[in-house]
Each structure stands twice: as C-alpha cells, then as structure tokens.
Design a protein around this motif. Structure first.
Motif, PDB file in Angstrom:
ATOM      1  N   ARG A   1       0.830  -1.199   0.000  1.00 19.11           N
ATOM      2  CA  ARG A   1       0.000   0.000   0.000  1.00 19.11           C
ATOM      3  C   ARG A   1       0.864   1.248   0.000  1.00 19.11           C
ATOM      4  N   GLY A   2       0.480   2.213  -0.847  1.00 18.73           N
ATOM      5  CA  GLY A   2       1.161   3.503  -0.861  1.00 18.73           C
ATOM      6  C   GLY A   2       0.312   4.497  -0.095  1.00 18.73           C
TER       7      GLY A   2
ATOM      8  N   THR B   1      -4.879   5.793  -2.591  1.00 23.95           N
ATOM      9  CA  THR B   1      -5.765   6.673  -3.372  1.00 23.95           C
ATOM     10  C   THR B   1      -6.285   5.987  -4.630  1.00 23.95           C
ATOM     11  N   ASN B   2      -5.991   4.701  -4.776  1.00 30.88           N
ATOM     12  CA  ASN B   2      -6.459   4.038  -5.993  1.00 30.88           C
ATOM     13  C   ASN B   2      -7.974   3.996  -6.030  1.00 30.88           C
TER      14      ASN B   2
ATOM     15  N   THR C   1      -6.231  -1.676  -2.724  1.00 33.66           N
ATOM     16  CA  THR C   1      -5.562  -1.906  -1.442  1.00 33.66           C
ATOM     17  C   THR C   1      -6.533  -2.381  -0.359  1.00 33.66           C
TER      18      THR C   1
ATOM     19  N   PRO D   1       9.963   3.683  -3.055  1.00 37.41           N
ATOM     20  CA  PRO D   1       8.599   3.715  -3.606  1.00 37.41           C
ATOM     21  C   PRO D   1       7.634   4.619  -2.841  1.00 37.41           C
TER      22      PRO D   1
ATOM     23  N   PRO E   1      -0.568  12.013 -12.684  1.00 38.13           N
ATOM     24  CA  PRO E   1      -1.951  11.739 -12.289  1.00 38.13           C
ATOM     25  C   PRO E   1      -2.527  12.910 -11.493  1.00 38.13           C
TER      26      PRO E   1
ATOM     27  N   THR F   1       1.833   7.832  -4.309  1.00 39.25           N
ATOM     28  CA  THR F   1       3.246   7.477  -4.224  1.00 39.25           C
ATOM     29  C   THR F   1       3.746   6.894  -5.546  1.00 39.25           C
TER      30      THR F   1
ATOM     31  N   GLY G   1       2.277   0.526  -9.405  1.00 35.95           N
ATOM     32  CA  GLY G   1       1.285  -0.526  -9.204  1.00 35.95           C
ATOM     33  C   GLY G   1       0.107  -0.403 -10.161  1.00 35.95           C
TER      34      GLY G   1
ATOM     35  N   ALA H   1       0.069   4.459 -13.649  1.00 36.21           N
ATOM     36  CA  ALA H   1      -0.703   5.706 -13.661  1.00 36.21           C
ATOM     37  C   ALA H   1      -0.381   6.590 -14.870  1.00 36.21           C
ATOM     38  N   GLY H   2      -1.364   7.392 -15.231  1.00 34.28           N
ATOM     39  CA  GLY H   2      -1.184   8.365 -16.306  1.00 34.28           C
ATOM     40  C   GLY H   2      -1.842   9.670 -15.919  1.00 34.28           C
TER      41      GLY H   2
ATOM     42  N   GLU I   1      -0.486  -4.214  -9.902  1.00 33.51           N
ATOM     43  CA  GLU I   1      -1.383  -3.967  -8.763  1.00 33.51           C
ATOM     44  C   GLU I   1      -0.977  -4.727  -7.498  1.00 33.51           C
TER      45      GLU I   1
ATOM     46  N   GLY J   1       4.820  -8.727  -6.794  1.00 33.09           N
ATOM     47  CA  GLY J   1       5.985  -8.426  -5.968  1.00 33.09           C
ATOM     48  C   GLY J   1       5.858  -7.013  -5.433  1.00 33.09           C
TER      49      GLY J   1
ATOM     50  N   ALA K   1       7.760  -3.431  -5.147  1.00 39.62           N
ATOM     51  CA  ALA K   1       8.882  -2.618  -5.593  1.00 39.62           C
ATOM     52  C   ALA K   1       9.484  -1.931  -4.377  1.00 39.62           C
TER      53      ALA K   1
ATOM     54  N   PHE L   1     -12.786  16.978 -10.819  1.00 39.84           N
ATOM     55  CA  PHE L   1     -13.266  15.969  -9.871  1.00 39.84           C
ATOM     56  C   PHE L   1     -13.720  16.639  -8.577  1.00 39.84           C
TER      57      PHE L   1
ATOM     58  N   ASN M   1      -1.629  -9.597  -2.456  1.00 36.72           N
ATOM     59  CA  ASN M   1      -2.879  -8.936  -2.804  1.00 36.72           C
ATOM     60  C   ASN M   1      -3.910  -9.893  -3.397  1.00 36.72           C
TER      61      ASN M   1
HETATM   62  C1  LIG Z   1      -8.925  12.424  -6.911  1.00 35.38           C
HETATM   63  C2  LIG Z   1      -8.162  11.336  -7.593  1.00 35.38           C
HETATM   64  C3  LIG Z   1      -7.628  11.562  -8.854  1.00 35.38           C
HETATM   65  C4  LIG Z   1      -6.909  10.569  -9.516  1.00 35.38           C
HETATM   66  N1  LIG Z   1      -6.388  10.833 -10.739  1.00 35.38           N
HETATM   67  C5  LIG Z   1      -5.690   9.873 -11.387  1.00 35.38           C
HETATM   68  C6  LIG Z   1      -5.118  10.147 -12.670  1.00 35.38           C
HETATM   69  O1  LIG Z   1      -5.228  11.245 -13.217  1.00 35.38           O
HETATM   70  N2  LIG Z   1      -4.430   9.152 -13.278  1.00 35.38           N
HETATM   71  C7  LIG Z   1      -4.250   7.938 -12.693  1.00 35.38           C
HETATM   72  O2  LIG Z   1      -3.606   7.091 -13.285  1.00 35.38           O
HETATM   73  N3  LIG Z   1      -4.784   7.659 -11.481  1.00 35.38           N
HETATM   74  C8  LIG Z   1      -5.488   8.591 -10.813  1.00 35.38           C
HETATM   75  N4  LIG Z   1      -6.027   8.306  -9.577  1.00 35.38           N
HETATM   76  C9  LIG Z   1      -5.876   6.955  -8.993  1.00 35.38           C
HETATM   77  C10 LIG Z   1      -4.682   6.786  -8.034  1.00 35.38           C
HETATM   78  O3  LIG Z   1      -4.313   8.000  -7.459  1.00 35.38           O
HETATM   79  C11 LIG Z   1      -3.504   6.172  -8.759  1.00 35.38           C
HETATM   80  O4  LIG Z   1      -3.843   4.865  -9.098  1.00 35.38           O
HETATM   81  C12 LIG Z   1      -2.198   6.157  -7.934  1.00 35.38           C
HETATM   82  O5  LIG Z   1      -1.178   5.660  -8.749  1.00 35.38           O
HETATM   83  C13 LIG Z   1      -2.275   5.322  -6.682  1.00 35.38           C
HETATM   84  O6  LIG Z   1      -1.157   5.612  -5.876  1.00 35.38           O
HETATM   85  P1  LIG Z   1      -1.157   5.290  -4.298  1.00 35.38           P
HETATM   86  O7  LIG Z   1       0.153   5.658  -3.741  1.00 35.38           O
HETATM   87  O8  LIG Z   1      -2.333   5.888  -3.664  1.00 35.38           O
HETATM   88  O9  LIG Z   1      -1.279   3.712  -4.342  1.00 35.38           O
HETATM   89  P2  LIG Z   1      -2.252   2.729  -3.555  1.00 35.38           P
HETATM   90  O10 LIG Z   1      -3.651   3.086  -3.795  1.00 35.38           O
HETATM   91  O11 LIG Z   1      -1.819   2.633  -2.155  1.00 35.38           O
HETATM   92  O12 LIG Z   1      -1.915   1.378  -4.308  1.00 35.38           O
HETATM   93  C14 LIG Z   1      -2.268   1.177  -5.649  1.00 35.38           C
HETATM   94  C15 LIG Z   1      -1.855  -0.236  -6.096  1.00 35.38           C
HETATM   95  O13 LIG Z   1      -0.446  -0.321  -6.173  1.00 35.38           O
HETATM   96  C16 LIG Z   1       0.024  -1.366  -5.361  1.00 35.38           C
HETATM   97  N5  LIG Z   1       1.279  -0.892  -4.790  1.00 35.38           N
HETATM   98  C17 LIG Z   1       1.484   0.187  -3.991  1.00 35.38           C
HETATM   99  N6  LIG Z   1       2.776   0.306  -3.690  1.00 35.38           N
HETATM  100  C18 LIG Z   1       3.435  -0.706  -4.287  1.00 35.38           C
HETATM  101  C19 LIG Z   1       4.791  -1.120  -4.340  1.00 35.38           C
HETATM  102  N7  LIG Z   1       5.768  -0.452  -3.699  1.00 35.38           N
HETATM  103  N8  LIG Z   1       5.096  -2.222  -5.061  1.00 35.38           N
HETATM  104  C20 LIG Z   1       4.123  -2.889  -5.706  1.00 35.38           C
HETATM  105  N9  LIG Z   1       2.831  -2.567  -5.695  1.00 35.38           N
HETATM  106  C21 LIG Z   1       2.479  -1.473  -4.994  1.00 35.38           C
HETATM  107  C22 LIG Z   1      -1.068  -1.613  -4.360  1.00 35.38           C
HETATM  108  O14 LIG Z   1      -1.052  -2.941  -3.880  1.00 35.38           O
HETATM  109  C23 LIG Z   1      -2.314  -1.322  -5.157  1.00 35.38           C
HETATM  110  O15 LIG Z   1      -2.686  -2.449  -5.895  1.00 35.38           O
HETATM  111  C24 LIG Z   1      -6.745   9.298  -8.907  1.00 35.38           C
HETATM  112  C25 LIG Z   1      -7.266   9.080  -7.630  1.00 35.38           C
HETATM  113  C26 LIG Z   1      -7.970  10.079  -6.977  1.00 35.38           C
HETATM  114  C27 LIG Z   1      -8.515   9.783  -5.624  1.00 35.38           C
END
Ligand SMILES: Cc1cc2nc3c(=O)[nH]c(=O)nc-3n(C[C@H](O)[C@H](O)[C@H](O)COP(=O)(O)OP(=O)(O)OC[C@H]3O[C@@H](n4cnc5c(N)ncnc54)[C@H](O)[C@@H]3O)c2cc1C
Lengths: 472, 424
Positions: free
Chosen positions: A69-70, A73-74, A79, A110, A132, A139, A145, A148-149, A198, A202, A204, A325, A451
């Motif tokens: 988990r980062g 925000t996915n 998560t 990461p 994103p 993160t 994971g 993202a774009g 996702e 593994g 990272a 949003f 996961n």
């Molecule tokens: C308001 C809002 C706007 C958003 N806009 C975008 C956007 O423009 N584009 C976009 O692509 N997404 C967007 N998102 C979705 C989200 O923010 C992305 O998917 C982001 O990359 C998730 O990062 P996180 O750190 O929150 O990861 P988390 O939600 O904590 O984890 C996401 C996934 O990655 C895995 N993961 C986390 N860390 C690791 C690691 N170190 N190694 C392996 N796997 C790992 C987790 O198991 C999970 O499956 C948005 C979300 C919100 C709430």
C-alpha cells in the motif's frame, strides 16, 4: 485472524514503532478511495528492502496475505485487504536516493510522493512526465502498481515508459533487480509484467526512473464547440496531422456547468463541449503549431477559440480541468469514476452512448476525457444515503465499460482493475487470455499471498466474453 | 437536542476518501500513518459515531493530536471541515469527562482577567530570576510532568514589564489621524513581548492610525480548543461589550489566532439571540494587521533593510482567514528586502496554540520539517504573524542553530520605518 505470535515476529523485524494492530489501526487501513471496506490483521511499515524481504519470508512461511500500500488513493479497491492479513505500508520508505540529470534518471524509494519528486526536479529544469491528478498525494510505488497516467501522457506516455528498472521483493522474500539503468538490456524485459501488476506479483522497493528536461515553452488554448462530434473530429484531425500536443482534454456541457459552480474557470455553460489543448516544445516552433491547431478547430466549427496570452490566463484554463473531480465532489461527494478507453475516432459515439446510458438509468453523468488518447472518465453521481442509487450507478458504470469494449476499446485507461472492474475482465479477455495471466501470477506467487482476490474474477464463474469490437 | 452523532452525520458523510487531504496534513506528513491524517480521523469518527464499531474514548490520540490547522480542508474537494469536527468532538469529550483542574484555572479564572493573567506570568518570571526553573530541570521535576515537561525549553523568558498597563502607556496621540482602531493586544505580548506591542503601535501610527488599547480579555480560542465553549462564549461577550462602547473603525491585532477567532464570534454566538447581532457587528470590524494595512494603503516611506526574508503562513491566517497575499505584499514593498518563498510555506509549524506543550514529540517533527524548508531558502530572516508561531519558530531556529532571525511582521515594518530618512 493471524496469531499474536506473528505480530511479535513482525515487531522483531521492523521494531514495535513500525507496527499497528489495534482496532482503530485496522479500521484506518480498511479502505481506499473506493467505497469498500475490509479489515486487515496488522499494518507494517518497513524502512528498507531488508525489512520487506524479512516480512515476505515470514508471510511466505505462514501463508499470510500481504497487501502492498502507498497512499491508498487508488480508485479500484486495489488496497482493500479482502483476505485480511498484512498491509505492507511503504509510506516510510520515502527517500529520493539519487538525481542524475546527465544520465536523465532519478532513483527513489517507492514511498516518495509524485509531486515531491517533481518539486525536487523542477529547480534542475527537469520533470517526470506521468502526472496523475492525484500527484500531490499518490506514491511512486502506487503509480507503478497502477501504471498511472495523466493529462501529459498523451505526449509523453504513461508510467511504464518512465521506468528504467526496479528492485523488487518476491513472494518468498527474494530480492531481484529487473531492468537496468539503460533502455536496452539483455534477457527478458520483466518490467512490463511488474508495472501495473497492482501489487500482485511483488513489492517494488527501489525505482530507477527516467526524467526529462522541461520543454522550453508551452501554449495553452481553449476551443469551444456546439456539437460534441465536432469536438472529437477536431481531436482526430489534429493528431492525424502529426501534431503531438502536450495534452488534449475534453469536457462536456454538464461537466463545464458543474465546474463553473465552484471553480469559475470561465468555461461556457451553454456549449456542447470544450477542448483544452496545450502544446509544448521549442518556443519558435510553437507558433506554427498553434496556428495549425486553430485551423483544425475552425474547420470543425469551433464557435470560439481562446489562446492564453499570459501565465495567469493559462492557469485559469487549467484550473477548471484540475478542479473537475473536486467540483463534482462538492455537489456529490461519493461519485463513481469510470475509466475506459476507445479508439480515438469512436470518442463521439462513446460519449453519445454514455448519454443514452444516463437516460436509461436516470442518473446524472458528467464527462471529462483525455481526448488525445481516447480515455473517457464519465463521472456518475448518486446519493450516498440511498443504497439503491449506488447500485444503479454501478450498473450504469458496467454498461459504459461494456460499451467501450464493444467499440474495440479497453476497460481501464489508468485506474487499474482491483475489485471494481474484476467482472469486466471477463468481457475483455478470453478464458485462454486470462489463463495465461493467471499462470504468470502462479509463477511469481504460487501460494497467492500477494494482494489476493484482485484482478481475476473467481474462476468457477468464468463466462465467455461478450462480442468484441472488430478493432481489437 | 440532537446527539453529536446526529449533528455530525452529514458532515462526516461528505468525505469520499479520495486522500487529497493527506499532503496538507502535517501530522500525516511526518508520521505516514493513515489515522494521523484528516481522511483517517474522519473515517475513525465515522466508525465510532455512525457505525458504532469503536468507542469514542479509544480515539483520544487521534482527536487530540490533530493540529486543527485546517491544512486538510484547503486540499479537500468537498471541503470537509475536519478541524471543526475535531473541535466539536473535543467539546463532547470534555462534557463527558470534565476539565483537568489546571485547564479550569486557566480558562475560567486567568484568561477572563488580564490582571490575574499578568500575575501568573509574573510567577514564571519569578521562577526565572530565582533560578527555580533550573532547579525544576535539575531535579527532574519537568520529567514528571511528561510532555509538558519536555516543552519547558519552549516557554519564553519573561521580560520585566507590567502587563497591559505598560502597553497602554505606549499609546500616543497623533496629528490628523485618518483611522481610529482598537488594538487587540492578545494574551502574549503584554507578558512576554512588550517590545512587539510597542512596534505594533508605532507601525499603526506611521500609517496615520490612532490606536486605543482597551481592557480586552482573551479571545477565547484556547478554551474552545480544549472544548470549553462556555468559557469561550463568556470571553466573547465581554470583548464585544468593550468594543461596543468605543468609537472605532476597526479592531486590529497582529495575532493571527486572535483575529481568526474574533471573526468567528459570529458562529460562536449564533444561537444566542441577545448577542448574535452584536457579534456580527463586532466581527465585521476585526482585521489582521496585514489585512488592515493593505486595506488602508500601506505607507511605503521606509528606509532600506538589507535582509533576505521568507514568510511562514500562520494557519489561523492562511487557512482560517484565507489571508495569504497581504503579508507578502507588505514584505515586498520594503526597500532592500529580497523575498524568497519557502517550500510548504502554508504548512503548520507544529505550535498550534498549546499543542506543542501537550504533544511534544509530534510537534517537534512538524517543526523539523518546517526548519528544513526554511534552511533551503537561504533566508536570514524568518517572518510570521502569530506569537505562537514565532515562539515555535524561534525554538526551531535555536535547536537547529540556523543563522536566521525570527521576527513578527510588525517588527520588520517598524525597523523599516525607523530607517526612513528624516528619522533618527
Ligand atoms: C482524486 C483522484 C484523482 C486521480 N487521478 C488519477 C489520474 O489522473 N491518473 C491515474 O492514473 N490515477 C489517478 N487516480 C488513482 C490513483 O491516485 C492512482 O492509481 C495512484 O497511482 C495510486 O497511488 P497510491 O500511492 O495511492 O497507491 P495505492 O492506492 O496505495 O496502491 C495502488 C496499487 O499499487 C500497489 N502498490 C502500492 N505500492 C506498491 C509497491 N511499492 N510495489 C508494488 N505494488 C504497490 C497496491 O497494492 C495497489 O494495488 C486518482 C485518484 C484520486 C482519488
């Protein structure tokens, strides 16, 4: 439930101060940015690769589920600890280890937040392109994971294009390095497997990222249309002519209306749709591009074209898109974000279909799209206090994704599959496609501890895919 | 009467868990723990109050280690007022448990009475001169009182002044005043920083503002911060009454916490039919000093100051009152000043009123982050506009041995006016 002795073992690895296991802790890690909730058994904050490896050895031996988990925000339930177990929170592994502009790379842990990396690069004249909308919070591990774009990805491409290599801890605790400091290296390219996996293959623990110099200049414009078809045709014409803008974003009328209620970006509320177009590059090449784009907009009946003359005007144009949003959240906090992609020329048809679906289910749907790459984000609004409305909204979302597939598109541009889109996977892939992916999962994680319960629908219920579009 | 859960239900439901608040939350940034963020606090309160999965008393840490800086709300699309929610819950806990005697003494006896407050600060002064402070430290007495003990180093040395009366004596009549204001001195300056009060008066005078110093009592924020709303309301009524008898254009204060809370009297007394209108009228006159000076058109006849300056936004200024540009406008208009923006300028410094005394370790981590941001600017002068921030920032600069002077914005202005030609 895991045994208390396991929690003691974990504490021995990372130290007591890096473990949380009270009821309130578990509740705080039971959700992500979706509406779902499931309880983990313990949360662990590793500080380094050795910690992660030791935790995985333990989890492997005891067959305990581990959810990386980062920032949580996915938007896909990625998560949510559906099988309980360990939440492996990487937020404390957040150091930028190296920035090397000569080699155009940054090496980070990461847990580094996307924007913190951007802020470290900006003074050097560099940036990391994937942006994103969640970049202030999400993160780098989470970005990888979910692959993202963001708006800039039309020109620059998504996360997978910007990872040279990574250090990964496997299910049995083994530490491997994939990729390298360079683009081209011998052997299998495993990066593609791990990016966007996702957290199922593994974890990272170190990322070698590709950074690039900031473009010398940019121009931003806003084109206003009375017909969505014209909007989309302009996009096709621009890209067809070989121009690669930094971004092309489409917003429909309802979206503009919602934005204007809170952001006041100066968007028209009576036009069918607007395009935000930004070009970037060498200053003296830009003028010609701006002219060409203007011509394509005019040819497609744009009723007005605004070209930002100052930074303030540019910021105003972007403020609306960035606040999109947020503006929706202000009138309806729990909304569903659909994430589907269609071939660019199918964009008008797809938006039309979304309109029909809104009509059918009597829900309010507003649209923003990364029009340049055909990525739609219809936002479906509903009342959180009425569970039946949530159900209806989900159905509408499923219908939209089906429609994207039928047009030869895919069910995820960038937000991942997780739990939210597990079922739609069936419509996307043949049983044999899916079986191949499951075999990959089995090679890296034979005990299904990483996961678990995500991405693949339960096998027993596998059904034949729906009719797929000709384009695929 | 609706229960607190009923009252808060709608507000708690506003959070859609998007997580965009996380970067704005200092306690999350320094701990990385979900429940130390706004999203986490709201989710847990939802679990406790709406889903009944937790007892509210299990959440003491989450409720009391919130800085209530409102940094989260700034980033929050639906605008969830987490700070307000936390305030409300603290109030409820207080109602259930009662207030510790020391807080009762402070909020109900000392703060409503400038004279008593001044005497209490004299006791601290006494401890200083008599060496009791050192004794307390040596005997480990400070350790016994826990976190508050660790924070002992933060308590400023008390200069020899005589409280509000001394400030009153600083007031001068000026020629052809254009504006008449009541100066809300606040609790801090009379006891700990009379020279800042003097600077405030001189700066206002330089801008053709005639200053009166009435017997205002504490603004009420500390009491409200610990949930004692009755005390806060009593203090508010007293202040409103005092101001209503004066003929003034504005009530001005250099303390961001005071101005923010004085403006909040509207909300505080909204349900009190006798006072609601008066509170509105009062609050309408309240101005932060930067806000006021920019409003009336700052006098820019200043001398040169050779300083590289950066500004820390007090939460009560930037997040509570949305005042961000005015202090910068002022700093940039001082000749010779090179202004540099620091990273995360609007992130809390960890002082949060008396927070630093009660949550010492967390407060220190937040402060360390702030000092990193300050150091990276290379500025030699760190300016802010809130006594609590100044105290915290000065402490941070000391600990990290940074070559940086910490000043209130009025002090810097005062220096610039003194340097003007024709002044000696
Ligand atoms: C308001 C809002 C706007 C958003 N806009 C975008 C956007 O423009 N584009 C976009 O692509 N997404 C967007 N998102 C979705 C989200 O923010 C992305 O998917 C982001 O990359 C998730 O990062 P996180 O750190 O929150 O990861 P988390 O939600 O904590 O984890 C996401 C996934 O990655 C895995 N993961 C986390 N860390 C690791 C690691 N170190 N190694 C392996 N796997 C790992 C987790 O198991 C999970 O499956 C948005 C979300 C919100 C709430």
């Amino acid at each position: 439930m895991i045994a208390p002795s396991i929690i003691k073992d974990l504490a021995r690895i990372v130290g007591k101060e890096n473990i949380l296991a009270d009821l309130k802790d578990l509740l705080a890690y039971s959700y992500d940015a979706t509406m779902r909730q499931e309880m983990p058994d313990v949360i662990v904050f590793p500080r380094n690769t050795e910690h992660v490896s030791a935790i995985m050895k333990l989890a492997h031996r005891e067959k305990i589920a581990v959810v990386p988990r980062g920032a949580g925000t996915n938007l896909s339930g990625g998560t949510i600890p559906v099988k309980g177990g360990i939440v492996l929170e990487i937020s404390r592994m957040n150091r930028i280890l190296e920035i090397n502009t000569a080699d155009r790379r940054a090496v980070v842990e990461p847990g580094v937040i996307n924007l913190d990396l951007q802020n470290a690069l900006a003074p050097l004249g560099y940036f990391y392109p994937p942006d994103p909308a969640s970049q202030k919070t999400s993160t780098m591990g989470g970005n990888i994971g979910e692959n993202a774009g963001g708006p800039l990805c039309l020109r620059y491409g998504v996360t997978s294009k910007y990872v040279f290599g990574m250090e990964v801890v496997l299910a049995d605790g083994e530490v491997i390095n994939i990729g390298d400091y360079v683009e081209d290296f011998p052997g299998y390219d495993l990066r593609g497997l791990f990016i966007g996996s996702e957290g199922m293959l593994g974890i990272a623990t170190k990322l070698i990222l590709h950074i690039i110099p900031k473009p010398e200049a940019s121009r931003t414009m806003l084109a206003i249309f009375d017909r969505l078809e014209d909007c989309s045709q302009a996009v096709s014409d621009i890209i067809g002519a070989g121009i690669v803008p930094g971004a092309i974003e489409l917003l429909d009328q309802k979206m503009c209306q919602v934005i204007e209620q809170s952001v006041k970006a100066g968007y028209p509320t009576d036009a069918a749709g607007i395009l935000l177009i930004e070009v970037a590059g060498l200053a003296n090449a830009l003028e010609k591009q701006v002219q060409e784009i203007s011509q394509f907009c005019q040819k497609n009946n744009a009723r007005e074209l605004r070209i930002a003359q100052t930074n303030a005007e540019r910021d105003a144009i972007w403020a609306g898109r960035r606040g999109a949003f947020g503006s929706v959240a202000r009138i309806c906090p729990p909304y569903i974000v659909c994430d589907g992609t269609v071939p660019r020329d199918k964009l008008p048809a797809a938006l039309h279909k979304v309109g029909e679906i809104a009509e059918k289910y009597k829900v309010l749907i507003v649209n923003v799209a990364h029009a340049g790459d055909g990525n739609l984000h219809p936002l479906i609004l509903f009342d959180v206090n009425k569970p039946e409305e949530h159900e209806t909204a989900k159905k509408a979302g499923d219908d939209i994704l089906d429609a994207c597939i039928a047009m030869g598109g895919t069910i995820s541009g960038e937000h991942g599959i997780g739990l939210e889109k597990m079922n739609a996977m069936r419509h996307m892939f043949d049983p044999s496609d899916m079986a191949a992916m499951r075999r990959v999962k089995h090679v890296f994680d034979p005990d299904d501890i990483f996961n678990p319960g995500k991405m693949f629908p339960p096998e027993a219920e596998a059904v034949l895919p729906k009719e797929k579009g000709a384009a695929r | 009467m609706p229960t607190m859960a009923e009252e808060l239900e709608q507000t708690l439901q506003l959070c859609n868990k998007c997580g965009l608040c996380l970067p704005g939350c200092p306690t999350y940034r320094v701990t990385g723990i979900e429940w130390a963020s706004a999203r986490g606090r709201v989710a847990l309160l939802r679990s406790a109050l709406l889903d009944k999965k937790l007892d509210l008393n299990d959440l003491n840490e989450q409720i009391f280690n919130c800085l209530t800086c409102n940094g989260c709300t700034e980033h929050c699309p639906p605008g969830v007022p987490t700070g307000e929610i936390i305030f409300r819950v603290r109030q409820e806990l207080l109602r259930q448990k009662g207030q510790p005697w020391i807080q009762r003494l402070l909020f109900q006896k000392l703060l409503p009475n400038p004279e008593m407050l001044y005497k209490a600060s004299r006791l601290l002064r006494l401890a200083d001169v008599t060496g009791l402070r050192t004794l307390a430290r040596k005997t480990g007495l400070t350790k016994l009182v826990g976190d508050a003990g660790k924070a002992e180093a933060m308590v400023p040395k008390v200069p020899a002044s005589e409280g509000l009366d001394a400030v009153k004596r600083m007031v001068k009549n000026i020629d052809k005043p254009k504006h008449h204001v009541a100066y809300f001195v606040g609790c801090y300056a009379p006891s700990f920083a009379p020279e800042r009060a003097a600077a405030t008066i001189r700066v206002l005078n330089k801008n053709q503002v005639e200053v009166a110093v009435p017997d205002f009592v504490c603004c009420g924020l500390p009491a409200a911060g610990y949930g004692d709303m009755e005390s806060a309301k009593n203090l508010a009524r007293k202040n409103i009454e005092i101001a209503s008898e004066m003929n003034i254009d504005a009530i001005v204060t250099p303390c961001a916490s005071c101005s923010s809370y004085l403006k909040d009297y509207v909300k505080l007394l909204a349900d009190d039919p006798k006072w609601a209108e008066k509170a509105k009228e009062f609050a309408g006159k309240v101005k932060d000093i930067s806000e006021f000076l920019v409003d009336i058109g700052l006098n820019t006849e200043m001398g040169e100051l050779k300083r590289k300056v950066t500004f820390h936004d007090p939460c009560h200024l930037v997040h509570y009152q949305k005042i961000k540009d005015q202090p910068r406008t002022i700093l940039k208009s001082i000749p010779g000043v090179e202004f540099v923006e620091m990273g995360e300028a609007d992130m809390c410094c960890g002082a949060a009123g008396s927070y630093a005394f009660k949550n010492y370790d967390l407060s220190q981590k937040v402060l360390e982050r702030k000092m990193g941001n300050v150091a990276r600017t290379g500025a030699d002068t760190l300016v802010s506009s809130c006594p609590a921030c100044i105290m915290q920032l000065a402490c941070g600069v000391n600990q990290q041995k940074l070559p940086v002077t910490v000043l209130e914005i009025v002090e810097l202005l005062d220096e610039a006016y003194r340097n003007a030609k024709g002044n000696d």
